[in-house]
Design a protein around this motif. Structure first.
Motif, PDB file in Angstrom:
ATOM      1  N   LEU A   1       9.451  44.028  51.640  1.00  0.00           N
ATOM      2  CA  LEU A   1       8.034  43.882  51.948  1.00  0.00           C
ATOM      3  C   LEU A   1       7.686  44.611  53.235  1.00  0.00           C
ATOM      4  N   SER A   2       8.562  44.522  54.220  1.00  0.00           N
ATOM      5  CA  SER A   2       8.318  45.179  55.505  1.00  0.00           C
ATOM      6  C   SER A   2       8.206  46.689  55.362  1.00  0.00           C
ATOM      7  N   ARG A   3       8.902  47.239  54.373  1.00  0.00           N
ATOM      8  CA  ARG A   3       8.842  48.686  54.138  1.00  0.00           C
ATOM      9  C   ARG A   3       7.884  49.040  53.005  1.00  0.00           C
ATOM     10  N   LYS A   4       7.095  48.068  52.547  1.00  0.00           N
ATOM     11  CA  LYS A   4       6.115  48.247  51.475  1.00  0.00           C
ATOM     12  C   LYS A   4       6.735  48.820  50.201  1.00  0.00           C
ATOM     13  N   LYS A   5       7.904  48.308  49.858  1.00  0.00           N
ATOM     14  CA  LYS A   5       8.535  48.680  48.600  1.00  0.00           C
ATOM     15  C   LYS A   5       7.982  47.810  47.481  1.00  0.00           C
ATOM     16  N   LEU A   6       7.579  48.421  46.392  1.00  0.00           N
ATOM     17  CA  LEU A   6       7.002  47.686  45.276  1.00  0.00           C
ATOM     18  C   LEU A   6       7.934  46.580  44.785  1.00  0.00           C
ATOM     19  N   GLU A   7       9.227  46.844  44.849  1.00  0.00           N
ATOM     20  CA  GLU A   7      10.204  45.913  44.287  1.00  0.00           C
ATOM     21  C   GLU A   7      10.324  44.613  45.081  1.00  0.00           C
ATOM     22  N   ASN A   8       9.664  44.526  46.234  1.00  0.00           N
ATOM     23  CA  ASN A   8       9.689  43.252  46.951  1.00  0.00           C
ATOM     24  C   ASN A   8       9.111  42.144  46.087  1.00  0.00           C
ATOM     25  N   TRP A   9       8.116  42.490  45.242  1.00  0.00           N
ATOM     26  CA  TRP A   9       7.501  41.484  44.388  1.00  0.00           C
ATOM     27  C   TRP A   9       8.456  40.999  43.304  1.00  0.00           C
ATOM     28  N   HIS A  10       9.331  41.892  42.800  1.00  0.00           N
ATOM     29  CA  HIS A  10      10.342  41.453  41.843  1.00  0.00           C
ATOM     30  C   HIS A  10      11.263  40.407  42.473  1.00  0.00           C
ATOM     31  N   ALA A  11      11.689  40.690  43.710  1.00  0.00           N
ATOM     32  CA  ALA A  11      12.565  39.747  44.404  1.00  0.00           C
ATOM     33  C   ALA A  11      11.872  38.404  44.618  1.00  0.00           C
ATOM     34  N   TRP A  12      10.603  38.451  45.009  1.00  0.00           N
ATOM     35  CA  TRP A  12       9.887  37.204  45.277  1.00  0.00           C
ATOM     36  C   TRP A  12       9.643  36.406  43.997  1.00  0.00           C
ATOM     37  N   ILE A  13       9.415  37.074  42.892  1.00  0.00           N
ATOM     38  CA  ILE A  13       9.213  36.345  41.630  1.00  0.00           C
ATOM     39  C   ILE A  13      10.457  35.548  41.267  1.00  0.00           C
ATOM     40  N   VAL A  14      11.628  36.197  41.348  1.00  0.00           N
ATOM     41  CA  VAL A  14      12.886  35.514  41.041  1.00  0.00           C
ATOM     42  C   VAL A  14      13.113  34.349  42.002  1.00  0.00           C
ATOM     43  N   VAL A  15      12.968  34.617  43.297  1.00  0.00           N
ATOM     44  CA  VAL A  15      13.218  33.600  44.313  1.00  0.00           C
ATOM     45  C   VAL A  15      12.246  32.426  44.186  1.00  0.00           C
ATOM     46  N   ASP A  16      10.970  32.733  44.012  1.00  0.00           N
ATOM     47  CA  ASP A  16       9.960  31.675  43.987  1.00  0.00           C
ATOM     48  C   ASP A  16      10.111  30.753  42.782  1.00  0.00           C
ATOM     49  N   VAL A  17      10.470  31.319  41.629  1.00  0.00           N
ATOM     50  CA  VAL A  17      10.687  30.483  40.439  1.00  0.00           C
ATOM     51  C   VAL A  17      11.802  29.468  40.707  1.00  0.00           C
ATOM     52  N   LEU A  18      12.901  29.925  41.302  1.00  0.00           N
ATOM     53  CA  LEU A  18      14.023  29.034  41.583  1.00  0.00           C
ATOM     54  C   LEU A  18      13.704  28.046  42.698  1.00  0.00           C
ATOM     55  N   TYR A  19      12.895  28.488  43.670  1.00  0.00           N
ATOM     56  CA  TYR A  19      12.524  27.593  44.761  1.00  0.00           C
ATOM     57  C   TYR A  19      11.703  26.394  44.265  1.00  0.00           C
ATOM     58  N   VAL A  20      10.908  26.584  43.237  1.00  0.00           N
ATOM     59  CA  VAL A  20      10.118  25.473  42.698  1.00  0.00           C
ATOM     60  C   VAL A  20      11.036  24.306  42.346  1.00  0.00           C
ATOM     61  N   GLY A  21      12.095  24.606  41.610  1.00  0.00           N
ATOM     62  CA  GLY A  21      13.042  23.563  41.227  1.00  0.00           C
ATOM     63  C   GLY A  21      13.741  22.940  42.421  1.00  0.00           C
ATOM     64  N   LEU A  22      14.117  23.762  43.402  1.00  0.00           N
ATOM     65  CA  LEU A  22      14.817  23.251  44.580  1.00  0.00           C
ATOM     66  C   LEU A  22      13.938  22.292  45.374  1.00  0.00           C
ATOM     67  N   TYR A  23      12.683  22.677  45.586  1.00  0.00           N
ATOM     68  CA  TYR A  23      11.816  21.843  46.416  1.00  0.00           C
ATOM     69  C   TYR A  23      11.404  20.557  45.712  1.00  0.00           C
ATOM     70  N   VAL A  24      11.272  20.611  44.408  1.00  0.00           N
ATOM     71  CA  VAL A  24      11.010  19.371  43.664  1.00  0.00           C
ATOM     72  C   VAL A  24      12.221  18.442  43.801  1.00  0.00           C
TER      73      VAL A  24
END
Length: 205
Positions: free
Chosen positions: A145-168
């Motif tokens: 994200l800091s380097r404005k790479k498009l693929e940062n969003w791919h990483a965040w999608i994977v991470v955020d989906v898994l984080y939902v389960g962890l935080y619940v």
């Protein structure tokens, strides 16, 4: 501000509510490529550092400190990291090349191995492997994200989906809702940034 309260049927704290609002603002500004997103990222990271520490998510708590440092770098990079020879042009969106993909994957794997070992050996967390994997992935996403790479969003999608389960699982229900919202926002960010690439320039390593 760490006293428990009930908001819309969810058990939370004022710190978690504050961090929730700041984090949503951060991602919304990131989607619009507004550099003020980094200011909100710094403040929200500080707030979430307290929330995660109190929930024994030490990897995520430590990650917030790293996020603050990376956010300062990202803010400068977005404003002055363009390839105009003098480093004064605002940074444009670009894609990772093959080397970048490999570096991101290797960095994520090494980060996971190191962090999960540390968390398992030196903390009382009950989720060392999950915490380590998602912490490492978040670091990769933040650097991209800091380097404005498009693929940062791919990483965040994977991470955020898994984080939902962890935080619940950890009882941070409001934060679980936040990360479910982040999944949708990351998809929107991916679509919005992809549209800018033909105007932003060619692929950069």
């Amino acid at each position: 501000m760490n006293d428990p309260l009930v908001l819309l049927g969810l058990h939370t704290t004022l710190f978690e509510v504050l961090a929730f609002i700041l984090s949503v603002t951060t991602v919304a500004l990131n989607i619009r490529q507004n550099h003020w997103a980094w200011l909100f990222a710094i403040v929200s990271s500080a707030a979430y550092g307290v929330v995660f520490f109190n929930s024994r998510l030490y990897g995520d708590a430590g990650l917030q400190l790293v996020f603050i440092v990376v956010s300062v770098w990202g803010w400068y990079s977005w404003l002055h990291g363009g390839a105009d020879g003098g480093g004064r042009r605002q940074l444009a969106v670009s894609r990772l090349d093959r080397t970048g993909w490999i570096a991101a994957g290797v960095g994520w794997l090494l980060g996971y191995l190191l962090l999960s070992w540390f968390l398992r050996s030196y903390t009382n967390t009950d989720v060392p492997h999950t915490d380590g994997f998602l912490t490492a992935g978040s670091l990769v996403g933040q650097v991209l994200l800091s380097r404005k790479k498009l693929e940062n969003w791919h990483a965040w999608i994977v991470v955020d989906v898994l984080y939902v389960g962890l935080y619940v699982y950890k009882g941070l229900l409001l934060t679980g809702v936040l990360y479910a919202l982040f999944v949708a926002m990351a998809v929107a960010g991916l679509v919005a940034w992809r549209r800018t690439i033909p105007r932003a320039g060619s692929t950069l390593p």
